[in-house]
Design a protein around this motif. Structure first.
Motif, mmCIF file in Angstrom:
data_model
loop_
_atom_site.group_PDB
_atom_site.id
_atom_site.type_symbol
_atom_site.label_atom_id
_atom_site.label_comp_id
_atom_site.label_asym_id
_atom_site.label_seq_id
_atom_site.Cartn_x
_atom_site.Cartn_y
_atom_site.Cartn_z
ATOM 1 N N ILE A 176 -7.503 -19.406 9.228
ATOM 2 C CA ILE A 176 -6.494 -18.348 9.289
ATOM 3 C C ILE A 176 -6.744 -17.327 8.191
ATOM 4 O O ILE A 176 -6.710 -16.111 8.428
ATOM 5 C CB ILE A 176 -5.077 -18.945 9.205
ATOM 6 C CG1 ILE A 176 -4.790 -19.786 10.465
ATOM 7 C CG2 ILE A 176 -4.032 -17.851 9.018
ATOM 8 C CD1 ILE A 176 -3.551 -20.634 10.358
ATOM 9 N N GLU A 177 -7.028 -17.809 6.981
ATOM 10 C CA GLU A 177 -7.306 -16.904 5.856
ATOM 11 C C GLU A 177 -8.538 -16.052 6.129
ATOM 12 O O GLU A 177 -8.542 -14.843 5.865
ATOM 13 C CB GLU A 177 -7.503 -17.700 4.556
ATOM 14 C CG GLU A 177 -6.228 -18.327 4.023
ATOM 15 C CD GLU A 177 -5.243 -17.272 3.547
ATOM 16 O OE1 GLU A 177 -5.669 -16.213 3.033
ATOM 17 O OE2 GLU A 177 -4.027 -17.507 3.693
ATOM 18 N N ARG A 178 -9.614 -16.661 6.658
ATOM 19 C CA ARG A 178 -10.826 -15.903 6.974
ATOM 20 C C ARG A 178 -10.534 -14.816 8.005
ATOM 21 O O ARG A 178 -10.999 -13.686 7.891
ATOM 22 C CB ARG A 178 -11.928 -16.835 7.494
ATOM 23 C CG ARG A 178 -12.664 -17.572 6.410
ATOM 24 C CD ARG A 178 -13.956 -18.188 6.916
ATOM 25 N NE ARG A 178 -13.795 -19.024 8.099
ATOM 26 C CZ ARG A 178 -13.621 -20.334 8.094
ATOM 27 N NH1 ARG A 178 -13.569 -20.998 6.956
ATOM 28 N NH2 ARG A 178 -13.504 -20.999 9.219
ATOM 29 N N GLU A 179 -9.764 -15.161 9.021
ATOM 30 C CA GLU A 179 -9.436 -14.176 10.062
ATOM 31 C C GLU A 179 -8.587 -13.046 9.491
ATOM 32 O O GLU A 179 -8.785 -11.873 9.823
ATOM 33 C CB GLU A 179 -8.721 -14.857 11.232
ATOM 34 C CG GLU A 179 -8.404 -13.936 12.380
ATOM 35 C CD GLU A 179 -9.621 -13.359 13.089
ATOM 36 O OE1 GLU A 179 -9.451 -12.395 13.858
ATOM 37 O OE2 GLU A 179 -10.748 -13.852 12.870
ATOM 38 N N MET A 180 -7.658 -13.380 8.607
ATOM 39 C CA MET A 180 -6.824 -12.343 7.990
ATOM 40 C C MET A 180 -7.681 -11.394 7.143
ATOM 41 O O MET A 180 -7.497 -10.173 7.205
ATOM 42 C CB MET A 180 -5.724 -12.988 7.150
ATOM 43 C CG MET A 180 -4.643 -13.653 7.985
ATOM 44 S SD MET A 180 -3.469 -14.645 7.042
ATOM 45 C CE MET A 180 -2.840 -13.508 5.854
ATOM 46 N N ARG A 181 -8.636 -11.948 6.373
ATOM 47 C CA ARG A 181 -9.522 -11.098 5.569
ATOM 48 C C ARG A 181 -10.391 -10.215 6.468
ATOM 49 O O ARG A 181 -10.607 -9.047 6.188
ATOM 50 C CB ARG A 181 -10.385 -11.954 4.640
ATOM 51 C CG ARG A 181 -9.633 -12.518 3.447
ATOM 52 C CD ARG A 181 -10.568 -13.069 2.389
ATOM 53 N NE ARG A 181 -11.446 -14.119 2.888
ATOM 54 C CZ ARG A 181 -11.133 -15.407 2.966
ATOM 55 N NH1 ARG A 181 -9.938 -15.813 2.581
ATOM 56 N NH2 ARG A 181 -12.001 -16.284 3.416
ATOM 57 N N ARG A 182 -10.887 -10.784 7.577
ATOM 58 C CA ARG A 182 -11.701 -10.009 8.507
ATOM 59 C C ARG A 182 -10.885 -8.859 9.088
ATOM 60 O O ARG A 182 -11.356 -7.738 9.187
ATOM 61 C CB ARG A 182 -12.220 -10.897 9.644
ATOM 62 C CG ARG A 182 -13.199 -10.159 10.569
ATOM 63 C CD ARG A 182 -13.344 -10.831 11.893
ATOM 64 N NE ARG A 182 -12.122 -10.875 12.676
ATOM 65 C CZ ARG A 182 -11.624 -9.849 13.390
ATOM 66 N NH1 ARG A 182 -12.221 -8.673 13.371
ATOM 67 N NH2 ARG A 182 -10.507 -9.984 14.070
ATOM 68 N N MET A 183 -9.640 -9.142 9.451
ATOM 69 C CA MET A 183 -8.788 -8.115 10.028
ATOM 70 C C MET A 183 -8.481 -7.011 9.014
ATOM 71 O O MET A 183 -8.432 -5.840 9.376
ATOM 72 C CB MET A 183 -7.489 -8.762 10.550
ATOM 73 C CG MET A 183 -7.695 -9.604 11.783
ATOM 74 S SD MET A 183 -6.234 -10.526 12.278
ATOM 75 C CE MET A 183 -5.172 -9.197 12.798
ATOM 76 N N GLU A 184 -8.290 -7.389 7.747
ATOM 77 C CA GLU A 184 -8.041 -6.383 6.713
ATOM 78 C C GLU A 184 -9.252 -5.482 6.519
ATOM 79 O O GLU A 184 -9.118 -4.276 6.339
ATOM 80 C CB GLU A 184 -7.675 -7.076 5.414
ATOM 81 C CG GLU A 184 -6.303 -7.692 5.419
ATOM 82 C CD GLU A 184 -6.036 -8.542 4.174
ATOM 83 O OE1 GLU A 184 -6.964 -8.754 3.367
ATOM 84 O OE2 GLU A 184 -4.892 -9.003 4.043
ATOM 85 N N ARG A 185 -10.474 -6.083 6.581
ATOM 86 C CA ARG A 185 -11.699 -5.294 6.405
ATOM 87 C C ARG A 185 -11.922 -4.340 7.562
ATOM 88 O O ARG A 185 -12.333 -3.207 7.364
ATOM 89 C CB ARG A 185 -12.905 -6.229 6.288
ATOM 90 C CG ARG A 185 -13.091 -6.874 4.951
ATOM 91 C CD ARG A 185 -14.469 -7.516 4.824
ATOM 92 N NE ARG A 185 -14.903 -8.256 5.993
ATOM 93 C CZ ARG A 185 -14.683 -9.541 6.228
ATOM 94 N NH1 ARG A 185 -14.007 -10.246 5.354
ATOM 95 N NH2 ARG A 185 -15.134 -10.131 7.329
ATOM 96 N N THR A 186 -11.683 -4.804 8.761
ATOM 97 C CA THR A 186 -12.017 -4.003 9.952
ATOM 98 C C THR A 186 -10.852 -3.140 10.421
ATOM 99 O O THR A 186 -11.041 -2.286 11.283
ATOM 100 C CB THR A 186 -12.475 -4.895 11.113
ATOM 101 O OG1 THR A 186 -11.417 -5.782 11.475
ATOM 102 C CG2 THR A 186 -13.723 -5.676 10.735
ATOM 103 N N GLY A 187 -9.662 -3.383 9.909
ATOM 104 C CA GLY A 187 -8.508 -2.594 10.317
ATOM 105 C C GLY A 187 -7.920 -2.992 11.661
ATOM 106 O O GLY A 187 -7.234 -2.199 12.278
ATOM 107 N N ASP A 188 -8.216 -4.189 12.118
ATOM 108 C CA ASP A 188 -7.672 -4.692 13.396
ATOM 109 C C ASP A 188 -6.203 -4.989 13.286
ATOM 110 O O ASP A 188 -5.655 -5.395 12.369
ATOM 111 C CB ASP A 188 -8.389 -5.965 13.848
ATOM 112 C CG ASP A 188 -9.783 -5.642 14.389
ATOM 113 O OD1 ASP A 188 -10.055 -4.472 14.652
ATOM 114 O OD2 ASP A 188 -10.563 -6.577 14.514
#
Length: 100
Positions: free
Chosen positions: A88-100
């Motif tokens: 969940i944390e990895r997905e949240m960081r990915r979303m913050e980076r990509t703006g999803d």
């Protein structure tokens, strides 16, 4: 007052224990699915062998079709792709980076 899981297991405030109980229920479901798959398809093969052994092996359709579903069920339970906090944390960081 204690609350209970639908399967009659007391609700536990420990999230790890709750996930472990849920995982054990899922594994028991896979075991039951495998047992029913084997028994049902063995019965169909016996019927085919007893009545139409000289004709097309028609239990093949049940074995293949149901087998695909069984493989997906096993994969879903044993793949380890459960949602845990690290994922969940990895997905949240990915979303913050990509703006999803």
């Amino acid at each position: 007052m204690r609350t209970y899981h639908p399967a009659g297991v007391p609700a536990d405030p420990d999230p790890v224990r709750s996930r472990a109980i849920r995982q054990l229920h899922q594994k028991r479901g896979v075991q039951a699915h495998v047992l029913v798959f084997v028994l049902s398809n063995v019965a169909q093969v016996v019927v085919w062998w007893a009545y139409t052994p000289d004709q097309f092996f028609w239990p093949l359709w049940s074995i293949l079709g149901w087998g695909v579903g069984l493989v997906f069920h096993i994969w879903a339970v044993y793949s380890g792709a459960q949602l845990d906090e690290a994922r969940i944390e990895r997905e949240m960081r990915r979303m913050e980076r990509t703006g999803d």
